[in-house]
Write a protein that holds these residues in place. Structure first.
Motif, PDB file in Angstrom:
ATOM      1  N   GLY A 112      70.475  11.478  -0.594  1.00 57.75           N
ATOM      2  CA  GLY A 112      70.003  12.334   0.497  1.00 57.75           C
ATOM      3  C   GLY A 112      70.874  12.226   1.729  1.00 57.75           C
ATOM      4  N   GLY A 113      71.293  11.012   2.053  1.00 58.79           N
ATOM      5  CA  GLY A 113      72.159  10.821   3.215  1.00 58.79           C
ATOM      6  C   GLY A 113      73.517  11.465   3.024  1.00 58.79           C
ATOM      7  N   HIS A 114      74.070  11.361   1.829  1.00 62.55           N
ATOM      8  CA  HIS A 114      75.363  11.972   1.547  1.00 62.55           C
ATOM      9  C   HIS A 114      75.268  13.494   1.620  1.00 62.55           C
ATOM     10  CE1 HIS A 114      79.395  12.193  -0.045  1.00 62.55           C
ATOM     11  NE2 HIS A 114      78.987  13.048  -0.947  1.00 62.55           N
ATOM     12  N   SER A 115      74.210  14.053   1.073  1.00 62.86           N
ATOM     13  CA  SER A 115      74.023  15.510   1.122  1.00 62.86           C
ATOM     14  C   SER A 115      73.838  15.988   2.557  1.00 62.86           C
ATOM     15  CB  SER A 115      72.812  15.907   0.283  1.00 62.86           C
ATOM     16  OG  SER A 115      73.011  15.556  -1.064  1.00 62.86           O
ATOM     17  N   ALA A 116      73.080  15.235   3.336  1.00 60.27           N
ATOM     18  CA  ALA A 116      72.880  15.612   4.739  1.00 60.27           C
ATOM     19  C   ALA A 116      74.196  15.559   5.500  1.00 60.27           C
ATOM     20  CB  ALA A 116      71.846  14.693   5.385  1.00 60.27           C
ATOM     21  N   GLN A 117      75.017  14.556   5.244  1.00 65.39           N
ATOM     22  CA  GLN A 117      76.310  14.462   5.928  1.00 65.39           C
ATOM     23  C   GLN A 117      77.214  15.618   5.548  1.00 65.39           C
ATOM     24  OE1 GLN A 117      76.984  12.419   8.390  1.00 65.39           O
ATOM     25  NE2 GLN A 117      78.948  13.439   8.660  1.00 65.39           N
ATOM     26  N   ASN A 118      77.183  16.054   4.302  1.00 64.44           N
ATOM     27  CA  ASN A 118      77.973  17.221   3.902  1.00 64.44           C
ATOM     28  C   ASN A 118      77.519  18.469   4.643  1.00 64.44           C
ATOM     29  OD1 ASN A 118      79.614  15.851   2.131  1.00 64.44           O
ATOM     30  ND2 ASN A 118      78.335  16.270   0.346  1.00 64.44           N
ATOM     31  N   LEU A 119      76.215  18.643   4.818  1.00 64.59           N
ATOM     32  CA  LEU A 119      75.706  19.802   5.558  1.00 64.59           C
ATOM     33  C   LEU A 119      76.091  19.732   7.034  1.00 64.59           C
ATOM     34  CD1 LEU A 119      72.164  20.138   3.957  1.00 64.59           C
ATOM     35  CD2 LEU A 119      74.138  21.632   3.614  1.00 64.59           C
ATOM     36  N   ILE A 120      76.038  18.545   7.609  1.00 63.07           N
ATOM     37  CA  ILE A 120      76.436  18.373   9.012  1.00 63.07           C
ATOM     38  C   ILE A 120      77.915  18.704   9.175  1.00 63.07           C
ATOM     39  CG2 ILE A 120      76.808  16.639  10.809  1.00 63.07           C
ATOM     40  CD1 ILE A 120      74.181  15.345   9.836  1.00 63.07           C
ATOM     41  N   ASN A 121      78.754  18.219   8.270  1.00 67.57           N
ATOM     42  CA  ASN A 121      80.195  18.509   8.347  1.00 67.57           C
ATOM     43  C   ASN A 121      80.463  19.999   8.216  1.00 67.57           C
ATOM     44  OD1 ASN A 121      80.889  15.842   8.704  1.00 67.57           O
ATOM     45  ND2 ASN A 121      81.379  15.489   6.561  1.00 67.57           N
ATOM     46  N   ALA A 122      79.785  20.666   7.302  1.00 70.77           N
ATOM     47  CA  ALA A 122      79.992  22.101   7.117  1.00 70.77           C
ATOM     48  C   ALA A 122      79.554  22.888   8.346  1.00 70.77           C
ATOM     49  CB  ALA A 122      79.232  22.581   5.885  1.00 70.77           C
ATOM     50  N   THR A 123      78.424  22.506   8.913  1.00 68.03           N
ATOM     51  CA  THR A 123      77.931  23.198  10.108  1.00 68.03           C
ATOM     52  C   THR A 123      78.852  22.961  11.295  1.00 68.03           C
ATOM     53  OG1 THR A 123      75.673  22.955   9.319  1.00 68.03           O
ATOM     54  CG2 THR A 123      75.961  23.445  11.648  1.00 68.03           C
ATOM     55  N   ALA A 124      79.312  21.730  11.449  1.00 73.34           N
ATOM     56  CA  ALA A 124      80.176  21.404  12.584  1.00 73.34           C
ATOM     57  C   ALA A 124      81.520  22.119  12.487  1.00 73.34           C
ATOM     58  CB  ALA A 124      80.385  19.901  12.670  1.00 73.34           C
ATOM     59  N   THR A 125      82.095  22.214  11.303  1.00 65.51           N
ATOM     60  CA  THR A 125      83.402  22.871  11.173  1.00 65.51           C
ATOM     61  C   THR A 125      83.293  24.367  11.432  1.00 65.51           C
ATOM     62  OG1 THR A 125      83.136  23.064   8.785  1.00 65.51           O
ATOM     63  CG2 THR A 125      84.396  21.201   9.605  1.00 65.51           C
ATOM     64  N   ASN A 126      82.149  24.967  11.155  1.00 68.13           N
ATOM     65  CA  ASN A 126      81.978  26.390  11.432  1.00 68.13           C
ATOM     66  C   ASN A 126      81.676  26.652  12.898  1.00 68.13           C
ATOM     67  OD1 ASN A 126      82.424  27.196   8.783  1.00 68.13           O
ATOM     68  ND2 ASN A 126      80.265  26.972   8.243  1.00 68.13           N
ATOM     69  N   ALA A 127      81.336  25.631  13.653  1.00 70.54           N
ATOM     70  CA  ALA A 127      80.945  25.816  15.049  1.00 70.54           C
ATOM     71  C   ALA A 127      82.105  25.674  16.021  1.00 70.54           C
ATOM     72  CB  ALA A 127      79.845  24.814  15.412  1.00 70.54           C
ATOM     73  N   VAL A 128      83.263  25.234  15.555  1.00 74.07           N
ATOM     74  CA  VAL A 128      84.392  25.010  16.469  1.00 74.07           C
ATOM     75  C   VAL A 128      85.591  25.843  16.050  1.00 74.07           C
ATOM     76  CG1 VAL A 128      83.651  22.655  17.050  1.00 74.07           C
ATOM     77  CG2 VAL A 128      85.214  23.012  15.164  1.00 74.07           C
TER      78      VAL A 128
END
Length: 111
Positions: free
Chosen positions: A16-32
């Motif tokens: 769950g933690g690994h999946s959440a980190q992947n979602l955070i990385n994907a969201t962050a890269t699309n925001a900048v």
């Protein structure tokens, strides 16, 4: 039997933690802007690393707290810290869109 159950729970938390980190990385890269993606990935991974050792630390503090009053103080302090961070992020100004050269390469140094 409890050791097997504990290991299964730890494995599921890791997934769950690994999946959440992947979602955070994907969201962050699309925001900048594209030229800032490496920086934002470094920041999100750093926050995940800090959380991976601060979580167990605060869990230990919660177990060692002096009953309900100590636990409430821990959670209240955490809530205040999160509120301050959220307000700071809300009022932080977003950087303007990046300027790119005619070839589509980001301009890193302005002359």
């Amino acid at each position: 039997m409890s050791l097997v159950f504990c290991l299964i729970c730890v494995a599921l938390m890791g997934i769950g933690g690994h999946s959440a980190q992947n979602l955070i990385n994907a969201t962050a890269t699309n925001a900048v802007a594209p030229h800032s993606r490496g920086t934002i990935l470094g920041l999100t991974n750093t926050m995940a690393f800090i959380g991976s050792f601060m979580g167990p630390f605060f869990g230990g503090v919660a177990f060692a707290s002096d009953g309900p009053a100590g636990l409430f103080t821990l959670y209240a302090g955490s809530a205040i810290l999160c509120l301050l961070i959220s307000v700071g992020l809300f009022y932080a100004h977003r950087a303007p869109a990046s300027r790119t050269a005619a070839e589509g390469i980001p301009v890193l140094v302005e002359s």
